[in-house]
Write an enzyme that holds these catalytic residues in place. Structure first.
Site, PDB file in Angstrom:
ATOM      1  CD1 TRP A 101     -15.314  14.366 -12.491  1.00 21.75           C
ATOM      2  CD2 TRP A 101     -15.337  15.768 -14.102  1.00 21.75           C
ATOM      3  NE1 TRP A 101     -15.279  13.612 -13.532  1.00 21.75           N
ATOM      4  CE2 TRP A 101     -15.358  14.401 -14.804  1.00 21.75           C
ATOM      5  CE3 TRP A 101     -15.501  16.873 -15.024  1.00 21.75           C
ATOM      6  CZ2 TRP A 101     -15.439  14.247 -15.873  1.00 21.75           C
ATOM      7  CZ3 TRP A 101     -15.629  16.658 -16.237  1.00 21.75           C
ATOM      8  CH2 TRP A 101     -15.297  15.351 -16.851  1.00 21.75           C
ATOM      9  CG  ASP A 168     -20.173  17.719  -9.774  1.00 25.69           C
ATOM     10  OD1 ASP A 168     -21.310  16.745 -10.185  1.00 25.69           O
ATOM     11  OD2 ASP A 168     -18.957  17.502 -10.424  1.00 25.69           O
ATOM     12  CE  LYS A 192     -20.040  10.656 -15.671  1.00 29.13           C
ATOM     13  NZ  LYS A 192     -19.792  11.988 -15.313  1.00 29.13           N
TER      14      LYS A 192
HETATM   15  C1  LIG Z   1     -19.007  13.071 -15.780  1.00 27.05           C
HETATM   16  C2  LIG Z   1     -18.869  14.305 -14.656  1.00 27.05           C
HETATM   17  C3  LIG Z   1     -18.617  15.644 -14.987  1.00 27.05           C
HETATM   18  C4  LIG Z   1     -18.945  16.244 -16.056  1.00 27.05           C
HETATM   19  O1  LIG Z   1     -20.244  15.965 -16.690  1.00 27.05           O
HETATM   20  P1  LIG Z   1     -20.793  16.507 -18.166  1.00 27.05           P
HETATM   21  O2  LIG Z   1     -22.314  16.502 -18.069  1.00 27.05           O
HETATM   22  O3  LIG Z   1     -20.196  15.795 -19.068  1.00 27.05           O
HETATM   23  O4  LIG Z   1     -20.235  18.242 -18.083  1.00 27.05           O
HETATM   24  C5  LIG Z   1     -18.721  16.635 -13.816  1.00 27.05           C
HETATM   25  N1  LIG Z   1     -18.654  16.260 -12.392  1.00 27.05           N
HETATM   26  C6  LIG Z   1     -18.435  14.659 -12.168  1.00 27.05           C
HETATM   27  C7  LIG Z   1     -18.386  14.342 -10.839  1.00 27.05           C
HETATM   28  C8  LIG Z   1     -18.500  13.880 -13.279  1.00 27.05           C
HETATM   29  O5  LIG Z   1     -18.602  12.359 -12.930  1.00 27.05           O
END
Ligand SMILES: *Cc1c(COP(=O)(O)O)cnc(C)c1O
Length: 352
Positions: A101, A168, A192
């Site tokens: 990511w 993030d 998540k």
């Molecule tokens: C799942 C995830 C993403 C991607 O998320 P989307 O909403 O599908 O774009 C980005 N960063 C992390 C840490 C993730 O776990």
């Protein structure tokens, strides 16, 4: 048979949240309408938006000067949007590369300006978090991924950087207390640890905005979404509502302090099982182990399918590891209870 959902995302939701969401899908609070049929400008949806923002502020103890937004496009759009709003061309931002990511965030930021990868754990297939990270004082921000969903590592403490942090937090938002004042932007896709896919939580410091010289497209300008209270266009109302139900559930269960206690107990139990059972071993460096995504392997990989089918027989789903690590990954987000982890440990013990 009860199903125990260990998927990494879209991920487990609390039982009572799903029941309330199901009711709202049929009819929202005696309006005769499904929430999915209601205007995003209605009094009911306005109340949902206001409560979702207020509860986010309360649970994360967000100081003045920050705004809470619910946007679309997932965390993946935030890879680009954060850089577009904060990184002027000709400037160089610092990025910490802790996995897949992070790499995607770096790729998008390069479209906006310079990127200095100040630390990386790619040398060991991202099984640790880099330490003593040096960030040039000239960087407008440093970007980190607080929890690495795929590799099962997590910043246990956020280092004290000399520049603002962009983070993030897709896979560990609301799992523990955070000091929001360290950040210029925090973002997280809902699917998540909050709700169904569709909504993306963004917490942004207003003072960080308006400093880039480029012209921003309306849909990618934080300032416009601040002005319109997230609803510049039709927002992902149902996803925001289910996220709100989760926030209420978190509050009822002791807030983020309650969550960190619950998450620590679950993670300790599972890592202890991995460490104590000679057939299994963990992949992440011990001091960097994630409390959200627990990655482990069998010493005899040829028995992997056998273990997965033992899991399936016990109602356990979603433990197959990501292809870049292999083996197994148990995602134990907020909504997973101790009983679910006990069930997995039981299967590990009898497999033994
Ligand atoms: C799942 C995830 C993403 C991607 O998320 P989307 O909403 O599908 O774009 C980005 N960063 C992390 C840490 C993730 O776990």
């Amino acid at each position: 048979m009860k199903t125990y959902n260990f998927y990494a995302g879209p991920a487990i939701l609390a039982e009572e949240v799903k029941k309330q969401a199901a009711q709202a899908a049929l009819e929202y609070e005696n309006t005769g309408l499904s929430l999915m049929e209601m205007s995003h400008r209605s009094a009911e949806v306005t109340a949902i938006m206001e409560e979702a923002v207020a509860l986010t502020r309360e649970l994360l103890n967000i100081p003045e000067g920050y705004r809470v937004l619910f946007l679309q496009g997932g965390a993946s759009l935030q890879f680009y949007m954060t850089a577009l709003n904060l990184l002027d061309s000709g400037k160089t931002a610092a990025y910490v590369d802790t996995g897949a990511w992070s790499k995607k965030a770096i790729k998008e930021a390069k479209r906006c300006g310079g990127v200095d990868v100040v630390a990386s754990s790619s040398d060991k297939n991202y099984n640790y978090i880099p330490k003593n990270i040096d960030v040039p004082a000239s960087a407008p921000y440093v970007h980190i991924t607080t929890n690495n969903t795929i590799f099962g590592t997590q910043f246990q403490e956020i280092p004290d950087f000399d520049v603002p942090v962009v983070a993030d937090m897709s896979s560990d938002i609301f799992s523990r207390p955070i000091d929001v004042s360290k950040y210029d932007v925090i973002y997280a896709g809902a699917q998540k640890n909050m709700g169904p896919a569709g909504a993306t939580l963004v917490i942004v410091r207003e003072g960080a905005l308006g400093k880039v010289t480029r012209e921003l497209p309306s849909m990618l300008d934080y300032r416009l979404f601040i002005e319109k209270n997230s609803l510049f266009n039709t927002g992902p109302v149902f996803s925001i509502y289910v996220s709100l139900l989760t926030l209420r559930w978190i509050k009822k269960n002791g807030g983020v302090e309650g969550m960190v206690n619950r998450n620590t107990e679950k993670a300790n139990l599972l890592y202890e099982a991995i460490d104590n059972h000679p057939l299994f071993y963990g992949t992440a460096a011990k001091e960097d182990r994630s409390k959200m995504n627990v990655c482990f392997l069998l010493h005899e990989p040829s028995r992997s399918d056998e273990f997965l089918s033992a899991c399936a027989d016990a109602g356990i789903v979603g433990v197959k590891g990501h292809r870049s690590v292999g083996g197994f990954r148990a995602s134990i987000y907020n909504a997973m209870d101790l009983a679910g982890v006990r069930q997995l440990v039981k299967v590990m013990e009898s497999f033994q």
